[in-house]
Scaffold this motif. Sequence first.
Motif, PDB file in Angstrom:
ATOM      1  N   CYS A  32       0.825  -1.212   0.000  1.00 42.99           N
ATOM      2  CA  CYS A  32       0.000   0.000   0.000  1.00 42.99           C
ATOM      3  C   CYS A  32       0.857   1.260   0.000  1.00 42.99           C
ATOM      4  N   TYR A  33       1.917   1.255   0.804  1.00 40.91           N
ATOM      5  CA  TYR A  33       2.805   2.422   0.892  1.00 40.91           C
ATOM      6  C   TYR A  33       3.520   2.662  -0.441  1.00 40.91           C
ATOM      7  N   VAL A  35       2.374   1.777  -3.408  1.00 38.09           N
ATOM      8  CA  VAL A  35       1.349   2.255  -4.342  1.00 38.09           C
ATOM      9  C   VAL A  35       1.083   3.734  -4.114  1.00 38.09           C
ATOM     10  N   ILE A  36       0.982   4.139  -2.841  1.00 35.84           N
ATOM     11  CA  ILE A  36       0.747   5.551  -2.513  1.00 35.84           C
ATOM     12  C   ILE A  36       1.869   6.418  -3.078  1.00 35.84           C
ATOM     13  N   ASN A  40       1.055   9.026  -6.316  1.00 37.33           N
ATOM     14  CA  ASN A  40       1.215  10.446  -5.983  1.00 37.33           C
ATOM     15  C   ASN A  40       2.424  11.055  -6.689  1.00 37.33           C
ATOM     16  N   THR A  72       1.460  10.419   4.968  1.00 40.82           N
ATOM     17  CA  THR A  72       1.687   8.972   5.091  1.00 40.82           C
ATOM     18  C   THR A  72       3.094   8.657   5.592  1.00 40.82           C
ATOM     19  N   THR A 281      -4.437   7.272  -1.608  1.00 41.09           N
ATOM     20  CA  THR A 281      -4.448   6.317  -2.724  1.00 41.09           C
ATOM     21  C   THR A 281      -5.477   6.703  -3.773  1.00 41.09           C
TER      22      THR A 281
END
Length: 308
Positions: A32-33, A35-36, A40, A72, A281
């Motif tokens: 997830c991190y 992908v973020i 971005n 994040t 996200t």
Amino acid sequence: MDNNSVITMFTLSGLNGMANYRGTLFALTLLCYCVIWLVNLTIIVVIIMDKSLHEPMYIFLCNLCINGLYGTTGFYPKFLIDLLSTTHVISYAGCFLQGFVLHSSACADFSLLALMAFDRYVAICRPLVYHSVMTKQRVCLFVFFAWLIPFYLMFLSSITTLISKLCGSHIPKIYCVNTLIGNLACSASIAKIIIPAFNYTFYFGHVISVVWSYIYLIRTCRTSKEGRSKFMQTCLPHLISLIVVVVTLLFDLLYMRFGSQTLSQSVKNFMAMEFILIPPTINPLIYGFKLTKIRNRIQSFLNCKFHS
């Protein structure tokens, strides 16, 4: 504990009882991190590199994505370390820093989304004065204050909590927030009530200004086919982003104040992570797919890479 200087570490209890799932959680969280950062950073680089995107709407969007990375970064690295550790503690200074980053990032989201709503209002409802209102100097000033005001307000809030005498070091969450640190204070203070109340009122004013802008936007756009098309193209992504941010933040705030203790720890953790998982996200994905200029730039870049 007689003095807050005695406390050098805080204990985070959010991951207690989840030892069997730490490996899976670590892999999912890291994914997830990544992908973020990917989504971005893609939007940020596209906007910075393409001079045709150096317009107010895209400048505000670029700052929204930068804020997503900023917020994040205050959570994911520490959370990933905790998933690999058997003890979940955070230093006194680290706890306040994390709380400051997460709070200021959430507030900056509201400020930037309010600016984007104002930009769309002027562009669609008052197009003849758009370029005289949204000048380069004024846009820079708007962006400066969109960052400065959240930082200043959260600094005051953090200082108020920092000078309080604490009678505990246990935080029942996976990260630090000022509200929970303040709950550890040995005695109540007026400042602890006034400053958060002012902050909530100030950002509620942002929401009211956005609602007011959209009332006029909808009235203006529904009268013509071109107006409806422009609304769907540029305003709908912003509206979705705003709803996502407001709902996730309200969910977390309401749960912290009125949440049930009967919920499982996994549900509590997901609710705590919503606003640092979903908006960072979803926002760049929505704008990347919906805004034609950004989508075309990304597609042309991918095509060049594919054919080279």
